[in-house]
Design a protein around this motif. Structure first.
Motif, PDB file in Angstrom:
ATOM      1  N   VAL A 134       0.929  -1.062   0.179  1.00 20.76           N
ATOM      2  CA  VAL A 134      -0.295   0.398  -0.176  1.00 20.76           C
ATOM      3  C   VAL A 134       0.813   1.316   0.329  1.00 20.76           C
ATOM      4  O   VAL A 134       0.548   2.422  -0.764  1.00 20.76           O
ATOM      5  CB  VAL A 134      -1.083  -0.349   1.157  1.00 20.76           C
ATOM      6  CG1 VAL A 134      -1.955   1.536   1.572  1.00 20.76           C
ATOM      7  CG2 VAL A 134      -2.138  -0.798   1.107  1.00 20.76           C
ATOM      8  N   LEU A 135       2.139   0.893   0.780  1.00 21.70           N
ATOM      9  CA  LEU A 135       2.456   2.161   0.724  1.00 21.70           C
ATOM     10  C   LEU A 135       3.440   2.369  -0.574  1.00 21.70           C
ATOM     11  O   LEU A 135       3.655   3.860  -0.970  1.00 21.70           O
ATOM     12  CB  LEU A 135       4.317   2.088   1.935  1.00 21.70           C
ATOM     13  CG  LEU A 135       4.121   3.195   2.488  1.00 21.70           C
ATOM     14  CD1 LEU A 135       3.910   4.139   3.413  1.00 21.70           C
ATOM     15  CD2 LEU A 135       5.747   2.754   3.787  1.00 21.70           C
ATOM     16  N   GLU A 136       3.920   1.355  -0.925  1.00 24.48           N
ATOM     17  CA  GLU A 136       4.654   1.741  -2.599  1.00 24.48           C
ATOM     18  C   GLU A 136       3.757   2.572  -3.341  1.00 24.48           C
ATOM     19  O   GLU A 136       4.187   2.902  -4.247  1.00 24.48           O
ATOM     20  CB  GLU A 136       5.378   0.749  -2.467  1.00 24.48           C
ATOM     21  CG  GLU A 136       6.211   0.127  -4.162  1.00 24.48           C
ATOM     22  CD  GLU A 136       5.960  -1.289  -4.600  1.00 24.48           C
ATOM     23  OE1 GLU A 136       7.036  -1.482  -5.866  1.00 24.48           O
ATOM     24  OE2 GLU A 136       6.081  -2.231  -3.994  1.00 24.48           O
ATOM     25  N   ARG A 137       2.283   2.258  -3.552  1.00 21.29           N
ATOM     26  CA  ARG A 137       0.796   2.229  -4.407  1.00 21.29           C
ATOM     27  C   ARG A 137       0.816   3.663  -4.184  1.00 21.29           C
ATOM     28  O   ARG A 137       0.442   4.659  -4.583  1.00 21.29           O
ATOM     29  CB  ARG A 137       0.178   1.388  -4.057  1.00 21.29           C
ATOM     30  CG  ARG A 137      -0.436   0.133  -4.961  1.00 21.29           C
ATOM     31  CD  ARG A 137      -1.280  -1.051  -4.449  1.00 21.29           C
ATOM     32  NE  ARG A 137      -2.361   0.380  -5.120  1.00 21.29           N
ATOM     33  CZ  ARG A 137      -3.922  -0.302  -5.140  1.00 21.29           C
ATOM     34  NH1 ARG A 137      -4.227  -1.290  -3.362  1.00 21.29           N
ATOM     35  NH2 ARG A 137      -4.668  -0.004  -5.594  1.00 21.29           N
ATOM     36  N   VAL A 138       1.050   4.162  -2.405  1.00 21.29           N
ATOM     37  CA  VAL A 138       0.807   5.600  -2.424  1.00 21.29           C
ATOM     38  C   VAL A 138       1.733   6.551  -3.099  1.00 21.29           C
ATOM     39  O   VAL A 138       1.578   7.808  -3.126  1.00 21.29           O
ATOM     40  CB  VAL A 138       0.935   5.489  -0.811  1.00 21.29           C
ATOM     41  CG1 VAL A 138       1.138   7.173  -0.400  1.00 21.29           C
ATOM     42  CG2 VAL A 138      -0.729   5.305  -0.402  1.00 21.29           C
TER      43      VAL A 138
END
Length: 528
Positions: free
Chosen positions: A510-514
């Motif tokens: 999720v952090l990567e997608r943000v």
């Protein structure tokens, strides 16, 4: 649940009763200190350990002390406690530096008088039936100059008693202010002048690398012929071999020692000289002093365990019982601001500046700085704590600066943590409102108003339309519920930040997608 204290040395029943009266559960085992193995086996069950000198608190014992919060030494010397090991574990180490001050000062005065009139030697001679009236020709105290090395608590009492004996008192102490010298009625002098003028010299300073052998062969050579030297402070302040040679040569007329370089002193170069008086480290040995330090350590430990008040700690700033409740929310704020900065720091720390503005600037900022450093260093060094953080920072060459200012801005109290790394400088500000909960109010010069949540997302981005919608949608798709959403920017279309509290951990994907949302500069997951 009441805190538990183990007493492993002989403390008075009155001290035991103080713990009980204050609501502390106490286990009194006065002989346990002599059994290291047994002590190590049970120390993990206690919040506090009260000792005298028999118990040796070694790194092995501290390693087993899983719940220990405080060690209290009834007396001034803490040589029997491994301070670095205790500090690393976050254990406060307290002593009672003033409980035996009068007793030690009186012992020094007694030794000086005995030295002036050769009392022990005359007593031994008389009781041997010799009646050597002409052999023991003493000197008067009245009108003589007493040189006091170290004019702190004990030294100042010695000076006061010496005035009562009509002596002139000169003092060497780098920390003695001119105003305090006037109050004490002593003349402040430098060490060479003290050596040159004093008829009697008494030592009342701790043993450090600077004070070790402060009375050396070279120093003795500059003294008045016939000087008399008294040491009731610490072994190692006087070069004993040099002193023996000076006694043999007649440069020094006599010496009275209560402390020695090696103790127990069963043999010493000074022993056997006819003009030397020795006692076996009796400085604190009166009934009153032993009772006083026992009662004092019981009160201090109870205050800490029950109220968070810290007094006479050798490895942490003092905090009074009145200050502790007011300080507590500020300590939490300082730690979380430090943690915020620490979790965003990827390169080597060079410098930390902690600025206190308004009411907080009047508080014990040393304790707050310790909390901020603990929060800052913990993400990189897991086992750092409030007590050990300043030491850890110093060992790593991190420059720590404290700045205090009067009330300037919108907040009654404001703490700013500014971190300088090898690549950048970052600052974060916070305050505590009337509800007692710490808040972030400024990040990198951008105003926000956010409480610290357990799990948070910190995102920096270019201020552009569409970011908030995409960001919120992405979290929703990932099943992350938003608890609070805080935004700030420095100018329309400029730099913007989002500080979002979410329920549960933020998965790495999720952090990567943000981080891939257009205009996002960085995205970090934070835990508080």
């Amino acid at each position: 649940m009441a805190p538990r204290v183990l007493i492993s040395d002989a403390l008075s029943p009155a001290a035991v009763q103080i713990f009980k009266d204050r609501g502390v559960e106490v286990d009194f085992q006065p002989n346990l200190g002599k059994d290291k193995e047994k002590l190590a086996a049970i120390i993990g069950n206690y919040d506090g350990l009260a000792i005298r000198s028999a118990t040796k608190v070694t790194p092995k014992i501290i390693e087993q002390a899983t719940n220990l919060k405080v060690i209290g030494r009834a007396g001034i010397g803490v040589d029997n406690v491994d301070i670095p090991a205790a500090t690393a574990k976050g254990i406060i180490v307290m002593n009672t530096p003033f409980g035996n001050s009068i007793t030690t000062a009186e012992h020094a005065i007694t030794m000086m008088l005995a030295l002036a009139r050769e009392i022990p030697q005359a007593d031994a001679s008389t009781q041997a039936g010799k009646w050597e009236k002409n052999r023991f020709m003493g000197v008067e105290i009245t009108g003589k100059t007493l040189g006091v090395i170290g004019c702190g608590n004990i030294g100042s009492i010695v000076a006061d008693r010496a005035h009562g004996l009509k002596m002139k008192v000169i003092a060497y102490d780098p920390f003695l202010s001119p105003e305090r010298a006037v109050d004490l009625g002593v003349e402040k002098v430098e060490l060479p002048e003290l050596f040159r003028r004093a008829d009697f010299i008494t030592l009342h300073t701790p043993l450090t690398e600077k004070t070790r052998n402060i009375i050396s062969a070279d120093a003795i050579a500059t003294m008045k012929k016939g000087v008399r030297i008294i040491n009731c402070a610490r072994g190692g302040l006087v070069d004993e071999t040099a002193l023996r040679a000076a006694l043999d040569a007649g440069q020094v007329a006599g010496a009275a020692f209560d402390v020695f370089t090696e103790e127990p002193a069963t043999q010493n170069v000074l022993f056997g000289h006819p003009n030397v008086i020795c006692t076996p480290h009796l400085g604190a040995s009166t009934t009153e002093a032993q009772e006083n330090v026992a009662l004092q350590v019981a009160e201090q430990m109870s205050d800490y365990l029950l109220q968070g008040a810290i007094s006479n700690a050798v490895n942490f700033p003092s905090i009074t019982a009145e200050e502790a409740p007011r300080l507590k929310p500020m300590v939490e704020l300082a730690e979380k601001l430090g943690s915020f900065a620490g979790q965003l720091t990827e390169t080597g720390l060079v410098k930390v500046q902690i600025t206190y503005e308004g009411h907080v600037a009047q508080m014990k900022t040393k304790a707050l700085t310790s909390a901020a450093l603990a929060g800052l260093l913990r993400p990189m060094l897991q086992d750092v704590n409030f007590v050990s953080a300043p030491v850890v920072a110093r060992e790593r060459g991190i420059v720590v600066e404290e700045v205090t200012r009067e009330h300037e801005g919108d907040y009654e109290s404001l703490i700013t943590v500014t971190v300088e790394t090898e690549r950048r400088t970052r600052s974060v500000c916070g305050t505590v409102f009337a509800d007692g909960r710490p808040r972030i109010v400024n990040i990198k010069g951008i105003r926000v108003d956010a409480e610290f949540g357990k799990s948070m997302l910190y995102v920096t981005n270019d201020d552009a339309p569409g970011f908030i919608g995409r960001f919120a949608s992405l979290l929703g798709e990932a099943g992350l519920n938003i608890a609070t959403f805080n935004l700030g920017r420095d100018a329309p279309g400029g730099n913007a930040i989002a500080l979002v509290e979410v329920d549960g951990e933020v998965p790495a994907e999720v952090l990567e997608r943000v981080g891939k949302i257009p205009n996002v500069q960085q995205a970090r997951a934070l835990r508080f």
